[in-house]
Enzyme design. Structure first.
Site: not given
Length: 309
Positions: A11, A31, A75, A141, A145, A184, A208
């Site tokens: 993306f 990728d 991920q 996650y 990071k 979302v 958010r």
């Protein structure tokens, strides 16, 4: 300049790769297409289908000798990181370390790392959170990071590579995958345009900081072009709750119904908003796309995809 984009079929990565080509750089892409798509690959980029954890990827980096690396391969599924933290760490930590080591050995001069502002701070005590906010991620996650940032700092110092970590807010826009674990906005767009009832996990009041992908690409560009180094929040500094996003998109799509509310999911924060002031001051970057404009553009993109089918 020779530029490598990991996750360049994804993306955000595909948009970054496309911008680098438009600027006249020689672009290589790595990728494994686990979530990225061949259709996203920009023309004229040298593409290798492989995993960042592989020896093949290390050899590719040695051959390409990139002067700059944009690391976006990751991920990124928060729920998957909770159910399988070892996999999350294997990709986001070990995979990134292999890329950093190979880049350093190839003589790379700069690395721009796509980190997370949405997950790295955890449950915030200040709103919006600046880069000096304590990092207390509530998911593996976010933890991976944060760990990646520390390795980035180490390799930057030991190999004399300029390093920049961009802590993204919630990025949305064209090419986002509406299936599985996705933003979302993309999920709502797909449901609304197909006449389905969108689902909201929790009461919809969780907030958010939504930032449009075009603004994120601009942040990557200035991170390469400016001599700055360090950590930068890339967001709007504005909180928007999920239910408000649904209302705007429903109106734009002509959907008159109500969403389906489901139990909230583990590992997700109640409020998340970051302060982009440092990026504005040092990188000269500020978001330019309003939430309404961005949502309209995203709906228009997905509408076009559905019309082609």
């Amino acid at each position: 300049m020779r530029v490598l984009v990991t996750g360049g079929a994804g993306f955000i990565g595909s948009h970054v790769a496309q911008r680098m080509l438009e600027l006249g750089h020689r672009v290589s892409i790595v990728d494994n297409l686990s979530s990225g798509k061949r259709d996203n690959l920009p023309g004229h980029a040298h593409f290798l289908h492989c995993d960042i954890r592989s020896d093949e990827c290390e050899r590719f980096i040695a051959e390409e000798r990139p002067e700059a690396v944009f690391h976006l391969a990751a991920q990124m599924d928060v729920r998957k990181s909770v159910s399988d933290p070892a996999l999350d760490a294997d990709i986001n930590v070990r995979g990134f370390v292999r890329v950093l080591k190979a880049a350093a050995e190839a003589g790379c001069k700069a690395v721009v790392f796509s980190s997370t502002g949405g997950a790295i701070y955890g449950e915030q005590e200040r709103f919006p959170a600046g880069e000096d906010h304590p990092c207390r991620p509530v998911s593996p996650y976010g933890t991976s990071k944060f760990c990646g940032e520390q390795y980035l700092r180490y390799f930057g110092s030991s190999a004399n590579m300029r390093w920049v970590a961009l802590r993204y807010a919630n990025v949305y826009g064209p090419r986002q995958d509406p299936h599985g674990e996705a933003g979302v906005v993309a999920i709502f767009a797909r449901a609304l345009l197909q006449g389905e009832t969108p689902r909201i996990y929790g009461d919809g009041k969780q907030t958010r900081d939504f930032v449009f992908v075009r603004d994120v690409v601009a942040a990557n560009q200035v991170a390469l072009e400016r001599p700055a180094e360090g950590v930068f929040n890339i967001g709007t500094g504005v909180e928007t709750d999920v239910l408000a996003v649904f209302r705007v998109m429903a109106r734009c799509a002509g959907f008159a119904g109500e969403p389906e509310f489901l139990p909230e999911r583990p590992g997700e924060q109640r409020r998340s908003v970051i302060d982009p002031g440092r990026a504005r001051q040092i990188l000269g970057w500020s978001p330019t796309v309003s939430i309404r404009e961005g949502l309209e553009q995203t709906l228009s993109y997905f509408r076009g995809i559905l019309e082609k089918r």
